[in-house]
Write an enzyme that holds these catalytic residues in place. Structure first.
Site, PDB file in Angstrom:
ATOM      1  CE  LYS A 195     -40.438  -7.252  54.076  1.00  0.00           C
ATOM      2  NZ  LYS A 195     -40.710  -8.432  55.125  1.00  0.00           N
ATOM      3  CG  HIS A 196     -42.516  -1.943  53.634  1.00  0.00           C
ATOM      4  ND1 HIS A 196     -42.031  -1.871  51.797  1.00  0.00           N
ATOM      5  CD2 HIS A 196     -43.365  -3.478  53.810  1.00  0.00           C
ATOM      6  CE1 HIS A 196     -43.167  -3.365  51.849  1.00  0.00           C
ATOM      7  NE2 HIS A 196     -43.632  -4.400  52.611  1.00  0.00           N
TER       8      HIS A 196
ATOM      9  CG  ASN B 294     -48.726   9.312  67.008  1.00  0.00           C
ATOM     10  OD1 ASN B 294     -47.909  10.082  67.307  1.00  0.00           O
ATOM     11  ND2 ASN B 294     -50.198   9.484  66.596  1.00  0.00           N
TER      12      ASN B 294
ATOM     13  CG  HIS C  87     -44.761  13.179  60.803  1.00  0.00           C
ATOM     14  ND1 HIS C  87     -44.217  13.504  61.109  1.00  0.00           N
ATOM     15  CD2 HIS C  87     -45.884  12.260  61.013  1.00  0.00           C
ATOM     16  CE1 HIS C  87     -44.873  14.207  62.119  1.00  0.00           C
ATOM     17  NE2 HIS C  87     -45.930  12.943  61.913  1.00  0.00           N
TER      18      HIS C  87
END
Length: 528
Positions: free
Chosen positions: A279-280, A422, A528
């Site tokens: 999800k996302h 993180n 990231h």
């Protein structure tokens, strides 16, 4: 603005012969003289068309194994002459050069050779020289000359000839020129990148990225943004290679999330059934089991709230049992290497659910590059192709992890590689039980993962969160012992992390005080 230019002579030299004979026949129907080279000329002649060999045009035979055939003033003069410039026309007449009004070229299959893993020398031999030169010449002189680099454009040209009695408009020539320059740019980018790989140059002075349009998308991440999806020369199984068997068109976010899910599931040995729910762009549930259906149920249990409307990737051909389980709730996309007919039929009952079959799994160990745009530039890095199974795990604590803990530690670190930093991942019995993603501090990620595990346990009616007796993975080192303490309070018994902090001794000491087993990988997985 129409600037009609009647076609009188066309030069055709293509490696992809699809639709060529029919297109050439349409040109000939308007009295267009056909000039061609080598294999293309043979195809046209075999189709019963009258064709002039380029050697007869230039007065020079093809030579050097075909390396030299169109690099001649009688070709390039015919392409580059400005039809409204009297001095250009005088030069044509003085040197016996006739104008060429259309160039049809698709380039030697260099990208295909690279994708097939051909030897470097074979790839080099498939670098087209004359083709790009003619394409660029015609595109530069698009005020007078049309250029076609893609068989998909044959229909547009023939339609225009029909509408304008054998002539083309400036608008079409300009569109074709734009496509031609983009094609040669992408072609040269593929060549430059292959050479950079060959000489092991991780930072070439010039870096180009090229791709071919798969489709224009409805919008980007948000409705006010435009977007498109391109295929690069790299042949890597995934959303770019997949066939969509059913469902609505994919969106930008669908493609991004599906790629994240499929890359993650490919980390798992297909001898074990594995399922990843994303999800996302973050995994919200991952599990391995004997069957895809059971793996899905255990992955779903990790975070059933986030799984609603998610992306599901599997590492085996989708079977009927798994299809039934996955379609019990709303799912945006399913992607698999393949799917059974029964599974396809089951998914087909869900009109809006997209089903993709990718044809295989990407190899997590294969090197490559990833590209990210920043203001005024590109960030290019090698793909994170490190795999936990290849890492030497070093036990840092007095207590050594059990074999069961080691299996779960590897599993958890494999998942952490695909969780935004993180990242904290709790796992038990080869299934995630809590995931904390994308937090500004590692201790927050540990708290969130534990809280999600508690919420999932409550939803499932369990007496305690599944983090009790679980292991925990961190994508980077613990800078302090606080994140580790949160994991222990959640019930974790073993930890896997890269190590490398100046405070590693403090973290190791805390683990020893609390009876925790901890291993270092020596390698982090920031994402990231």
């Amino acid at each position: 603005m129409n600037r009609l230019r009647r076609l009188t002579r066309a030069l055709l030299s293509v490696s992809d012969k699809a639709g060529l004979a029919d297109f050439a026949r349409a040109l000939a129907g308007y009295g267009v003289e056909l000039v061609s080279t080598g294999g293309t000329a043979k195809v046209l002649a075999a189709a019963g068309l009258e064709v002039i060999d380029v050697a007869d045009l230039t007065g020079f035979p093809e030579m050097m194994d075909g390396r030299v055939k169109t690099l001649h003033p009688k070709v390039h003069g015919g392409l580059l002459a400005i039809r409204d410039d009297a001095t250009h026309l005088a030069a044509l007449e003085a040197h016996g050069i006739r104008p060429i009004d259309l160039v049809v070229v698709n380039l030697y299959p260099f990208e295909d050779k690279v994708a097939q893993g051909a030897a470097f020398a074979d790839c080099v031999e498939n670098i087209d020289i004359g083709g790009p030169a003619m394409v660029r010449a015609a595109a530069k002189n698009h005020a007078d000359v049309a250029v076609v680099v893609d068989p998909e454009d044959y229909a547009a040209v023939t339609a225009e000839l029909a509408a304008h009695d054998g002539a083309t408009t400036l608008a079409l020539r300009r569109r074709l020129a734009a496509k031609a320059f983009a094609r040669t740019a992408a072609y040269d980018a593929a060549i430059a990148n292959r050479f950079a790989d060959k000489v092991s140059d991780p930072a070439p002075a010039w870096r180009d990225v090229g791709g071919k349009l798969i489709e224009a998308l409805r919008y980007g991440e948000n409705p006010h943004q435009t977007a498109a999806f391109y295929r690069t020369p790299e042949r890597r199984f995934g959303v770019a290679t997949a066939r969509q068997l059913q469902g609505r068109r994919l969106s930008y976010n669908n493609i991004n999330d599906t790629d994240a899910a499929y890359e993650c599931v490919a980390e798992f040995d297909p001898r074990n059934a594995a399922v990843v729910i994303v999800k996302h762009a973050n995994p919200c549930g991952v599990a391995e089991d004997e069957s895809l259906a059971e793996a899905y149920r255990r992955a779903f249990r990790c975070d059933p709230v986030s799984a609603f409307g998610g992306i599901v990737a599997v590492n085996r051909p989708l079977d009927a049992e798994a299809a039934r389980a996955i379609t019990e709730i709303f799912t945006e996309v399913m992607i698999a290497p393949a799917a059974s007919d029964e599974a396809i039929a089951i998914v087909g009952a869900k009109k809006n659910l997209r089903l993709l079959v990718a044809g295989g799994l990407p190899d997590s160990r294969v090197p490559g590059v990833t590209v990210k745009s920043v203001a005024g530039g590109l960030l290019v890095q090698s793909r994170d192709n490190a795999v936990v199974d290849d890492m030497k795990l070093t036990v840092m604590t007095k207590r050594v992890p059990t074999n069961a803990e080691l299996a779960d530690l590897r599993f958890a670190f494999r998942v952490a590689k695909y969780v935004k930093s993180n990242a904290i991942v709790y796992a038990k019995d080869r299934a995630t039980v809590g995931i904390g993603a994308g937090q500004m501090s590692r201790v927050d990620a540990a708290h969130i993962a534990a809280r999600k595990a508690a919420d999932a346990a409550q939803a499932a009616g369990l007496a305690a969160p599944l983090t009790q007796g679980a292991v925990v993975a961190s994508d980077a080192f613990f800078p302090f012992a606080d994140g580790l303490i949160v994991a222990i309070e959640a019930g974790a018994t073993a930890v896997i992390q890269p190590g490398g902090s100046v405070r590693d001794p403090d973290v190791i000491a805390a683990a020893d005080r609390l009876g925790l087993a901890m291993v270092f990988t020596g390698m982090r997985h920031f994402l990231h």
